[in-house]
Write a protein that holds these residues in place. Structure first.
Motif, PDB file in Angstrom:
ATOM      1  N   ALA A   1       0.824  -1.208   0.000  1.00 22.68           N
ATOM      2  CA  ALA A   1       0.000   0.000   0.000  1.00 22.68           C
ATOM      3  C   ALA A   1       0.860   1.261   0.000  1.00 22.68           C
ATOM      4  CB  ALA A   1      -0.932  -0.009   1.214  1.00 22.68           C
ATOM      5  N   LEU A   2       1.936   1.247   0.789  1.00 27.17           N
ATOM      6  CA  LEU A   2       2.828   2.412   0.815  1.00 27.17           C
ATOM      7  C   LEU A   2       3.539   2.596  -0.518  1.00 27.17           C
ATOM      8  CD1 LEU A   2       4.423   2.059   4.371  1.00 27.17           C
ATOM      9  CD2 LEU A   2       2.717   3.713   3.632  1.00 27.17           C
TER      10      LEU A   2
ATOM     11  N   ARG B   1       4.214   5.745  -5.328  1.00 27.73           N
ATOM     12  CA  ARG B   1       4.311   5.943  -6.786  1.00 27.73           C
ATOM     13  C   ARG B   1       3.370   7.056  -7.251  1.00 27.73           C
ATOM     14  NH1 ARG B   1       3.674   0.181  -6.856  1.00 27.73           N
ATOM     15  NH2 ARG B   1       5.691  -0.887  -6.901  1.00 27.73           N
ATOM     16  N   LEU B   2       2.147   7.071  -6.700  1.00 23.67           N
ATOM     17  CA  LEU B   2       1.204   8.128  -7.087  1.00 23.67           C
ATOM     18  C   LEU B   2       1.722   9.508  -6.669  1.00 23.67           C
ATOM     19  CD1 LEU B   2      -2.201   6.431  -6.147  1.00 23.67           C
ATOM     20  CD2 LEU B   2      -1.224   6.738  -8.424  1.00 23.67           C
TER      21      LEU B   2
ATOM     22  N   ALA C   1       6.303  14.988  -9.757  1.00 21.31           N
ATOM     23  CA  ALA C   1       7.012  15.311 -10.999  1.00 21.31           C
ATOM     24  C   ALA C   1       6.179  16.238 -11.882  1.00 21.31           C
ATOM     25  CB  ALA C   1       7.348  14.027 -11.748  1.00 21.31           C
ATOM     26  N   ALA C   2       4.870  15.959 -11.977  1.00 20.08           N
ATOM     27  CA  ALA C   2       3.995  16.834 -12.784  1.00 20.08           C
ATOM     28  C   ALA C   2       3.909  18.225 -12.172  1.00 20.08           C
ATOM     29  CB  ALA C   2       2.608  16.211 -12.886  1.00 20.08           C
ATOM     30  N   THR C   3       3.802  18.312 -10.837  1.00 17.49           N
ATOM     31  CA  THR C   3       3.720  19.619 -10.173  1.00 17.49           C
ATOM     32  C   THR C   3       5.013  20.403 -10.338  1.00 17.49           C
ATOM     33  OG1 THR C   3       2.220  18.638  -8.553  1.00 17.49           O
ATOM     34  CG2 THR C   3       3.196  20.739  -7.985  1.00 17.49           C
TER      35      THR C   3
ATOM     36  N   THR D   1       5.439  14.403   1.762  1.00 16.90           N
ATOM     37  CA  THR D   1       4.769  13.093   1.770  1.00 16.90           C
ATOM     38  C   THR D   1       5.665  12.017   1.169  1.00 16.90           C
ATOM     39  OG1 THR D   1       2.618  14.168   1.608  1.00 16.90           O
ATOM     40  CG2 THR D   1       2.726  11.841   1.031  1.00 16.90           C
ATOM     41  N   CYS D   2       6.349  12.335   0.079  1.00 17.22           N
ATOM     42  CA  CYS D   2       7.241  11.353  -0.563  1.00 17.22           C
ATOM     43  C   CYS D   2       8.396  10.967   0.358  1.00 17.22           C
ATOM     44  CB  CYS D   2       7.768  11.909  -1.877  1.00 17.22           C
ATOM     45  SG  CYS D   2       6.543  12.000  -3.189  1.00 17.22           S
TER      46      CYS D   2
END
Length: 285
Positions: A39-40, A45-46, A52-54, A156-157
């Motif tokens: 789950a982590l 990954r999300l 990366a998009a931000t 968070t990452c």
């Protein structure tokens, strides 16, 4: 078995049940930790893809904002001192929202715009280039929102990466150390219990053989070599291997008994049955 690969326990039925209970608990915890790690990883990954998009959007937004600022400086001249002198209450604040991701406590940062805050620079550039000033303010406001989102995702990452490493260390420790030790301990207890059972069975056979031998000697000494009805009944109830061994022992004892009263002409005693001629099946045990 090497004591380093098992727990120091006594071989008993209680410890065997305890080892099985511990293995069940460890297996359940292993499955839970493995599910938590998956789950982590999925959430990590999300978050990484969104980060990366931000980051790409943030770079483009900051570039547009600084281009607007350069246009204002070209139109109105240097205005940094004016802006710094009129800094008042913040119009955008950061709100911390706690989150729980598969047992990992994280903090999400959300921008909150203060509607009651006074904009001291709302009339800046009204004389010349007012629309460019408004565009610059809007661009920097959007860049600030994206920057807060970028900081939240990055935090968070980092937390998820540390939690994933810690969980994987626990999973590997259970899989490579604890579970093999429990299995080796269970195997050791079973081997010790089997060995004790074999020793007890062998001891009972020896005791039984000794009782039968004592009974046969007592019967021979009591009857003087003849067989009574009780001896015949005992002989019939005995197995074939025990009968052969008892007959051989009886012949030796009877020959020794007759040797005290008389002997052959040469004076040599030769027993009828020799021990080295016994078969393995003739042994009482």
């Amino acid at each position: 078995m090497n004591t380093e690969n098992r727990y120091p326990v006594t071989a008993s039925l209680f410890m065997l049940k305890e080892m099985k209970r511990r293995q069940e608990q460890v297996r359940r915890g292993y499955q839970l930790l493995k599910g938590k790690a998956e789950a982590l990883r999925l959430r990590g990954r999300l978050s990484a893809s969104e980060l990366a998009a931000t980051q790409g959007i943030l770079g483009h937004t900051l570039k547009e904002a600084y281009i607007s600022l350069a246009a204002i400086k070209f139109t109105n001249g240097e205005s940094n001192a004016l802006i710094l002198e009129n800094v008042g209450q913040a119009q955008i604040r950061v709100q911390r929202i706690p989150e729980n991701i598969a047992g990992v406590a994280t903090v999400s940062l959300q921008p909150v715009e203060e509607m009651n805050a006074n904009d001291t620079l709302r009339y800046a550039g009204l004389g010349s280039g007012g629309h460019r000033t408004a565009e610059a303010k809007k661009a920097f406001r959007e860049a600030l929102r994206i920057l807060i989102k970028f900081a939240s995702l990055r935090n968070t990452c980092i937390l998820l990466d540390e939690a994933i490493k810690s969980t994987l260390r626990k999973v590997n420790g259970i899989e490579k150390v604890i579970m093999p030790k429990l299995r080796n301990t269970e195997t050791y207890i079973l081997m010790e219990m089997d060995e004790r059972e074999r020793e007890e069975f062998h001891r009972l056979k020896m005791v039984k053989a000794k009782k039968m031998r004592s009974q046969a000697i007592a019967n021979i000494s009591r009857s003087g070599g003849g067989e009574s009805n009780d001896e015949v009944r005992i002989r019939r109830s005995m197995p074939a291997t025990h009968i052969r061994a008892t007959e051989c022992l009886t012949s030796i004892l009877y020959s020794c008994h007759s040797l005290t009263s008389s002997s052959d002409s040469a004076g040599d005693f030769k027993p009828i049955c020799y021990p080295h001629n016994w078969d393995d099946d003739d042994l009482l045990f």
